[in-house]
Design an enzyme around this catalytic site. Sequence first.
Site, mmCIF file in Angstrom:
data_model
loop_
_atom_site.group_PDB
_atom_site.id
_atom_site.type_symbol
_atom_site.label_atom_id
_atom_site.label_comp_id
_atom_site.label_asym_id
_atom_site.label_seq_id
_atom_site.Cartn_x
_atom_site.Cartn_y
_atom_site.Cartn_z
ATOM 1 N N SER A 1 -10.390 6.673 4.163
ATOM 2 C CA SER A 1 -10.658 5.306 4.181
ATOM 3 C C SER A 1 -9.502 4.225 3.478
ATOM 4 O O SER A 1 -8.938 4.697 2.645
ATOM 5 C CB SER A 1 -12.103 4.972 3.608
ATOM 6 O OG SER A 1 -12.046 5.310 1.988
ATOM 7 N N CYS A 2 -9.353 3.192 3.604
ATOM 8 C CA CYS A 2 -8.431 2.194 3.103
ATOM 9 C C CYS A 2 -7.269 2.635 3.502
ATOM 10 O O CYS A 2 -6.957 3.082 4.665
ATOM 11 C CB CYS A 2 -8.662 1.875 1.736
ATOM 12 S SG CYS A 2 -7.815 0.464 1.118
ATOM 13 N N THR A 3 -6.167 2.838 2.621
ATOM 14 C CA THR A 3 -4.979 3.623 2.691
ATOM 15 C C THR A 3 -5.039 5.068 2.734
ATOM 16 O O THR A 3 -3.975 5.648 2.819
ATOM 17 C CB THR A 3 -3.911 2.854 1.789
ATOM 18 O OG1 THR A 3 -4.409 3.296 0.480
ATOM 19 C CG2 THR A 3 -3.768 1.515 2.036
#
Length: 292
Positions: A164-166
Site C-alpha cells: 500500500s502507498c509506496t
Amino acid sequence: MTVDHDSGSSGNTPLKRRAVLGGAIGAAGAATLGWGGYELLNKPENSTAAQASEPTPLSGPTDRRKLEIAILVAPGYWPVDIVSAYTAFGMMPGVNTHLVWKNTDEVVIGVPTFPTRPTTSYENCPHDLDVLYAGATSSTNFEDTQTLEFLADRGARARWIAGSCTGPLLLGAAGLFKGYRATANFQAVHLLPYVGAIYSPGNVVEDRNRITAGPATGGFEIAVRLIQILYGDEAAREAILQAEYAPAPLFNVGTPELAGPELTARTKARTAPMIGSLQEVMKRVATRLHVS
C-alpha cells in the site's frame, strides 16, 4: 475494488477508501473476545466457500499449518499503512504475523514518531510466506541491498505479495512487479513504470497474486480481501464488523477527483520535495532493473 486476475476480468465491490480507519486500529482488542473456528482454506481461488452459520469456539486450524504473514517495518515506514493490516490479520485464527526488519532492534520512524520493535529478523523470517506485505518507507530502503534481496527471495515464493502507498514501489524495486497492474499513493502512481508495473486506477488493484492499494485505509482493505480469499466470505464480513469499518469522512475529498484541482495541487506541493527525491531514486532503480 478493481480486481484483475489472469483472465483480465474485473469487478467492483462496495469497499471504498475514504478516510482514516479509526475503528480498525482500535479493533486489536477484539481478538481477546474470541473468533469463530473458521477452517483455513488453502486454495486461493476459493473465496466463496460456505462457512458455518454459527461458528464454533476458536480452536485454531489444528489439522493445518498456520499462515505465515510478513509485514515489513523498515525505518521511515508510515504506521497508517501497517497498523490496520496487522490488526486485521492478527485477529484471525491460525496466523503467525511477523513484523520484519534486518534485526529486532527498535525501529523509530521520523514523522510522526512511532517506535516499533520488529518481531522477526530477515534471517529468521519463514522462507515460504502466505503474504509478504510492505507499506511506505524511507527512500533509502529502495537501494538497500539487504532489504531488496530479502524481498526478492521471499517474494519469489510468497503466495501473495501486497503493498500500500509506496510499498508497491519498494516491492517493485526488488523486481516483484514487472508486468503487473498496480496502484499506489496518488502522488506516486506516475513512478510505477520505473519498476515495470502498469498503473491501474482503483481503491484496491489485484493482478494474479499481487494486490495493491493507496492509503489510508488501503492496508485494511487489502487484509480483508486476503481474509476473504484465505478464510471465506463470512470471515471477511466479520473482520469488517469487528473493526466497525464504515468510513464516513468529515470532508468527502479523499481522492484527487473528489478534492478538485486546487486542493490537489496544494497537497501535492507540500510533498513535492519528498516525491521528487523518490523519483530520483526510482530512476536509478529503473536502470538497475533494465526498465526502459
